[in-house]
Scaffold this active site. Sequence first.
Site, PDB file in Angstrom:
ATOM      1  N   GLU A 142       0.829  -1.218   0.000  1.00  0.00           N
ATOM      2  CA  GLU A 142       0.000   0.000   0.000  1.00  0.00           C
ATOM      3  C   GLU A 142       0.861   1.265   0.000  1.00  0.00           C
ATOM      4  O   GLU A 142       0.489   2.287   0.592  1.00  0.00           O
ATOM      5  CB  GLU A 142      -0.965   0.010   1.200  1.00  0.00           C
ATOM      6  CG  GLU A 142      -1.921  -1.152   1.233  1.00  0.00           C
ATOM      7  CD  GLU A 142      -2.728  -1.318  -0.045  1.00  0.00           C
ATOM      8  OE1 GLU A 142      -2.898  -0.321  -0.776  1.00  0.00           O
ATOM      9  OE2 GLU A 142      -3.166  -2.439  -0.341  1.00  0.00           O
ATOM     10  N   GLY A 143       1.984   1.211  -0.673  1.00  0.00           N
ATOM     11  CA  GLY A 143       2.919   2.338  -0.694  1.00  0.00           C
ATOM     12  C   GLY A 143       3.923   2.175   0.425  1.00  0.00           C
ATOM     13  O   GLY A 143       3.555   2.229   1.601  1.00  0.00           O
TER      14      GLY A 143
END
Length: 588
Positions: free
Chosen positions: A440-441
């Site tokens: 998610e980053g």
Amino acid sequence: MSNYQAPLQDMQFLLFDVFAVDQQWRQSPALASVLDRDTASAMLHEAGKIAGECVAPLNRSGDEEGVQWIDGVVTTPNGFKQAYDTFCESGFSALTGNTDYGGLGMPKSLSVLVDEMMYAANSSFNLYVALSSGASMALDAHGNEFLKQRFLPNLYSGRWGGTMCLTESHCGSDLGLIRSKAEDFGDGTYGLTGTKIFITGGDHDLSENIVHLVLAKLPGSPAGSRGISLFLVPKYWVNEDGTLGAANGVTCGSVEHKMGIKASATCVMNFDGARGYLVGEVNRGLQCMFTMMNCERLSIGIQGLGCAEASYQSAVAYARDRVQGREAGVKSTMDADPIIVHADVRRMLLDMKSTTEAGRAFAVYLGMHLDQAQYAPSAEARYQADAIVALLTPVAKAFFTDLGLDSTVLGQQVFGGHGYIREWGQEQLVRDVRIAQIYEGTNGIQAMDLIQRKVFANQGESLKTYLHEIRRFLQRDWQGEQADFADQLQQRVAQLSELTEVLLQRAQHSPYELGAAACDYLHVVGYVTYGYMWMKMLSACAPNTASHLTKQKTGAYYFKRVLPRVDSLIASIQSGSDPVMSLLAEEF
């Protein structure tokens, strides 16, 4: 490993004493009609029961069995399907869903706590439901009425699952490089071709259908991220009458063999002319997907928080029971003392306890602002709440997970050699939470998002608003030790404000300053924010209440032993970018 027990007392303390969210709920017609204090408490109790009795017992067995991929078919470990059905039948898969399509319409200030329980009990299990929740949110925000009517009720019920399909083998964070293609069939549907990797819950046996949200490019689209569109592609086509049709050209090519979260199916997904629908506008897919990505970033942050709580509970139980050595000053007739009396063990436990409790408060604080952004009566109030959420979401994702890993490692250290042994469960927590800093980053990307997009892009105005809120809260008549803590936090807020101005000035002259400072800067914001959360909690503590006295002692530890870490981070940032950038590439 000790049995997980949801910290319901602390959760209720945050909701009703610290943040008084029940008052916020009563002010919103949408929430007041479905929720009150008793209902919220009952839902937390039921979620805690499912987490502790149904989901947590599958954590170790799920890790050992893992998901299986045989001839393109993915199966989850024994017991997962039954636990999933229990979770969904209890309504938790529909918790925050739109009531117009079968959701329960509960607020995020409540759901963040349910999320924490499930991640603490079993991270692999909760990833399936978290991805479905995020997909539902994106579809509700950006889908047309046809798509909402056709897909949301079954997503909310848990009959169908959801995914987000972004990453490809040659591109992870740089989504402008994607090669997946979409073809307009001219009848309102599109054909999707391409391969996506690292797809959580890409295939499994928990639900009868899986709804994939896929990023792809139409012919002639602009280059880079400006040419990305978003498509809804079901595993099985959905007929006009709502029944499931034939397989839809979506197959799982393999599952990844990972360091942790082994019971979560991380899939390579192949789309071979699979039919789907456009979600939102052409070439606006990344903006639509950010609705889901931001939801998942907070959720994954809470994975770090949940694993930290599970680690703390296990470490405390072990430290009370394990007898080793003698501590000077402890009077005992035993040959050795429980290790919980040893100062260094207490240091580790208090590090875990003080940061996890502050993190839980921060999660509720962000949940409240997400609720305000949706339900506040005035446009100005919704705008201000949304600005706080935008500013602090990267902090929550990165800080929760950085400290989550720290806490699982500290818990492992409390166990000593037994922490390295499989049967105690601590080594699994370390492995499971490690991914949360990556997907998610990555946390480095979260730090760059904070300092570049959320601070530098508007010359620190959003941060100034947030720091003003903290200063305003601290302007009250604090007494005794709390007055000292308030002064400390005021000082840290001033340091953060000054540091931000220095960085904004330096960045005008050096392209490397923000990147070199980003991760340390995010941690400064995180520690200051946790200080703010502790002052809020201390202000709500009643005198002479046993649990509140414990809270006060834990808060004192945070201010005296944890918050001072800000000084070393600031010193590191102030050294500038030269120490980071001076080494030539060939010198590494």
